[in-house]
Scaffold this motif. Structure first.
Motif, PDB file in Angstrom:
ATOM      1  N   UNK A   1      -4.635   6.724  -5.504  1.00 21.64           N
ATOM      2  CA  UNK A   1      -5.916   6.367  -6.116  1.00 21.64           C
ATOM      3  C   UNK A   1      -6.412   7.499  -7.014  1.00 21.64           C
ATOM      4  N   UNK A   2      -6.219   8.744  -6.547  1.00 25.41           N
ATOM      5  CA  UNK A   2      -6.656   9.898  -7.326  1.00 25.41           C
ATOM      6  C   UNK A   2      -5.887   9.959  -8.639  1.00 25.41           C
ATOM      7  N   UNK A   3      -4.566   9.726  -8.565  1.00 29.65           N
ATOM      8  CA  UNK A   3      -3.745   9.774  -9.772  1.00 29.65           C
ATOM      9  C   UNK A   3      -4.197   8.687 -10.746  1.00 29.65           C
ATOM     10  N   UNK A   4      -4.452   7.476 -10.228  1.00 29.52           N
ATOM     11  CA  UNK A   4      -4.881   6.364 -11.085  1.00 29.52           C
ATOM     12  C   UNK A   4      -6.215   6.694 -11.757  1.00 29.52           C
ATOM     13  N   UNK A   5      -7.145   7.258 -10.955  1.00 30.77           N
ATOM     14  CA  UNK A   5      -8.463   7.589 -11.495  1.00 30.77           C
ATOM     15  C   UNK A   5      -8.359   8.694 -12.542  1.00 30.77           C
TER      16      UNK A   5
ATOM     17  N   UNK B   1       0.858  -1.187   0.000  1.00 31.15           N
ATOM     18  CA  UNK B   1       0.000   0.000   0.000  1.00 31.15           C
ATOM     19  C   UNK B   1       0.902   1.248   0.000  1.00 31.15           C
ATOM     20  N   UNK B   2       0.692   2.162  -0.950  1.00 27.13           N
ATOM     21  CA  UNK B   2       1.546   3.366  -1.006  1.00 27.13           C
ATOM     22  C   UNK B   2       1.393   4.241   0.228  1.00 27.13           C
ATOM     23  N   UNK B   3       2.395   5.111   0.489  1.00 25.11           N
ATOM     24  CA  UNK B   3       2.353   5.940   1.696  1.00 25.11           C
ATOM     25  C   UNK B   3       1.161   6.880   1.700  1.00 25.11           C
ATOM     26  N   UNK B   4       0.830   7.414   0.535  1.00 22.71           N
ATOM     27  CA  UNK B   4      -0.355   8.272   0.465  1.00 22.71           C
ATOM     28  C   UNK B   4      -1.377   7.614  -0.461  1.00 22.71           C
TER      29      UNK B   4
END
Lengths: 422, 143
Positions: free
Chosen positions: A63-67, A55-58
């Motif tokens: 998730x926002x970047x992926x979306x 799981x990434x630190x932030x």
């Protein structure tokens, strides 16, 4: 088994981020449906990636970047197909922000974006019930099935309600932004109304076998706490939270043996949740310190606090309660407030005072078919020794309530009019 | 559901707090985490506890009540702080704990324990207590 655990851990992390994710994406795309889809796609990407990378630190920014990448891919594909212009894709690529920029932006805007989503989901162009369903869906992260169970409705009916709400948002062209100054003040009541409606649906359980649905109350309290964190300067936000925390402190005491309804004055007060009372009183103090003592929720919270402060029912300060109801009746005049005011006056000044106020209330149309009205009249008559009249009123009330537990309670009171002890 | 989250003590935390840049940083990080908990509507209550040298225990054995002064030996079993959280399930509680900054300067542990809820007591209330309760209800109804 380990894979299942990883999946659950990722889903739990996603649930924590989901509302903020949808908020950011809704502002970007101006489309709630698309925002929900993109958030779901981001979850699928995380489920594929995180078992390998951890799981990434932030996780929120990830998730926002992926979306966002998905959103841009989607736009690019559509445009390419429509116009076949490679430049557009390049232009969009340039607009794609780096992860670091994104993280910084997230820290700045997230609270604001979430608040924007709350204000949009609770916009007055949507009916209050649809607002509640949409808020539970978008902010609370409940599934359509969970919302249907909470409101004792069918899944298709709730799905329909949510679709209509989304359509209303789309056709009104709402921008998912936090309204400024004067408009915010005008729109805040519709947000508070939705949260309190959700709370009451859990607390008052107007229909069905269960007297309370604590999960729905907890959800509303959570929404209230989130809102208090986002709007710390708004007295009515703290007041609503105070009201909910204090009322929720009694959840365990309201249901007696076999789930029977126990009225406030007869509750075992040692079962009240002291922690919630302390939190509620502190929230009320904040609301009052912000100059909001006269707000509708602050007055109701102050009423709830009167009960919370009395360790025994006999210690209840009914004179103060009657005075608070007098004020509430001026600030938010309504037949229901008048009815409660009559109850308070009957406790402070005797049943005759209560009956006088009920007579003045007359046959107010909004109260026709409202079980608490004959229940209150029955109680006043009972206490005035007019048992035959009281019995009729209790029976009328029992015939009106849709809640099975409450009905049993009222029928028991009707029966007690026939054979009074002593 | 409500969970109690225990920050377990370490040799360091049992020594009390000595000012250091690491400690200051930890306070900053923990402050941010607490703010996140508040904004998510998760945090209900929480506090840090002084070392067990400030604490006392009362040992029960029949009618005897013996007071024992701290500090207490089994450091890793001691509690250095706690939160009460309102979460949807244990998975969510674990996800939140995972994003907590290390509350100690060295290796440490956080323990999550669900609080008993109303439903957990169904069938546990003794019949005797129920009768007393019903009796009170009747008396009030016939008042």
């Amino acid at each position: 088994m380990a894979a299942d655990e990883t999946r659950r851990a990722i889903e739990a992390t996603f649930r924590i981020e989901r509302a903020r994710l949808i908020a950011g994406l809704a502002r970007l795309t101006r489309d709630v449906d698309r925002a929900e889809e993109l958030a779901q796609e981001a979850l699928l990407i995380a489920l594929a990636e995180w078992p390998k990378t951890g799981v990434p630190t932030n996780p929120g920014a990830w998730l926002m970047a992926a979306a966002k990448r998905r959103a841009i891919d989607g736009i690019r594909h559509t445009r390419m197909r429509e116009r076949k212009h490679a430049e557009i894709a390049r232009e969009l690529d340039n607009r794609d922000t780096s992860l670091e920029d994104l993280e910084a932006a997230m820290d700045d805007d997230l609270g604001d974006e979430l608040l924007g989503l709350i204000f949009t989901a609770c916009h007055p162009v949507i009916s209050a019930e649809a607002r509640a369903a949409l808020t539970l869906r978008l902010i609370g992260g409940l599934t359509t099935g969970e919302i249907a169970r909470a409101f004792l409705s069918s899944e298709p009916a709730i799905a329909q309600r949510i679709v209509r709400a989304k359509t209303a948002i789309g056709s009104a062209g709402l921008a998912f932004e936090v309204p400024r100054a004067a408009e915010r003040a005008a729109r805040l009541p519709s947000v508070l109304e939705v949260i309190y409606l959700i709370f009451n649906e859990g607390y008052a359980a107007t229909a069905g076998e269960d007297l309370v649905r604590p999960a729905l109350c907890a959800e509303a309290q959570r929404l209230g706490r989130i809102l208090a964190g986002l709007l710390p300067e708004e007295p009515e936000v703290h007041a609503l939270l105070a009201l909910m925390e204090i009322q929720a402190s009694r959840l365990a005491a309201r249901a007696g043996q076999g789930g029977a309804f126990v009225p406030l004055t007869e509750q075992d007060r040692t079962r009240w949740d002291r922690l919630l009372i302390v939190r509620g009183l502190a929230a009320l103090a904040r609301a009052e310190a912000l100059g909001g003592a006269d707000g509708p929720y602050a007055l109701q919270a102050a009423l709830a606090a009167c009960h919370a402060r009395a360790n025994r029912a006999e210690e209840t300060d009914w004179h103060r309660i009657a005075a608070l109801y007098d004020r509430l009746a001026e600030v938010t005049p309504s037949p229901v407030v008048e009815l409660n005011r009559a109850v308070a006056h009957s406790m402070a000044f005797g049943p005759a005072a209560g009956l006088r106020l009920l007579d003045a209330l007359g046959d107010a149309a909004p109260l026709r078919g409202y079980a608490p009205l004959p229940a209150a009249r029955g109680d006043f008559l009972f206490r005035a020794g007019r048992l035959a009249e009281a019995k009729d009123q209790f029976e009328a009330a029992a015939g009106l309530t849709r809640n099975a537990r409450e009905k049993a309670f009222l029928l028991a009171r009707a029966a007690s009019c026939e054979a009074p002890a002593d | 559901m409500r969970v109690m989250v225990f920050v377990k003590a370490t040799e360091d935390s049992e020594q009390g707090m000595t000012p250091s840049p690491e400690l200051s940083q930890m306070f900053v990080d923990m402050g941010k985490f607490n703010e996140e908990l508040v904004n998510a509507g998760v945090l209900v209550a929480g506090d840090g506890l002084k070392p067990s040298s400030h604490g006392k225990r009362v040992a029960f054995d029949g009618p005897s009540r013996a007071v024992i002064d701290g500090p207490f030996a089994e450091t890793r079993e001691l509690v250095a702080g706690y939160w009460l959280w309102e979460v949807k399930d244990m998975d969510e509680a674990v996800a939140w704990v995972k994003r907590c900054p290390n509350p100690m300067l060295g290796p440490s542990e956080i323990e999550i324990r669900p609080v008993y809820e109303m439903d957990d007591f169904a069938g546990l209330i003794p019949a005797e207590a129920a009768e007393i309760h019903d009796g009170v209800g009747e008396k009030l109804a016939n008042r």
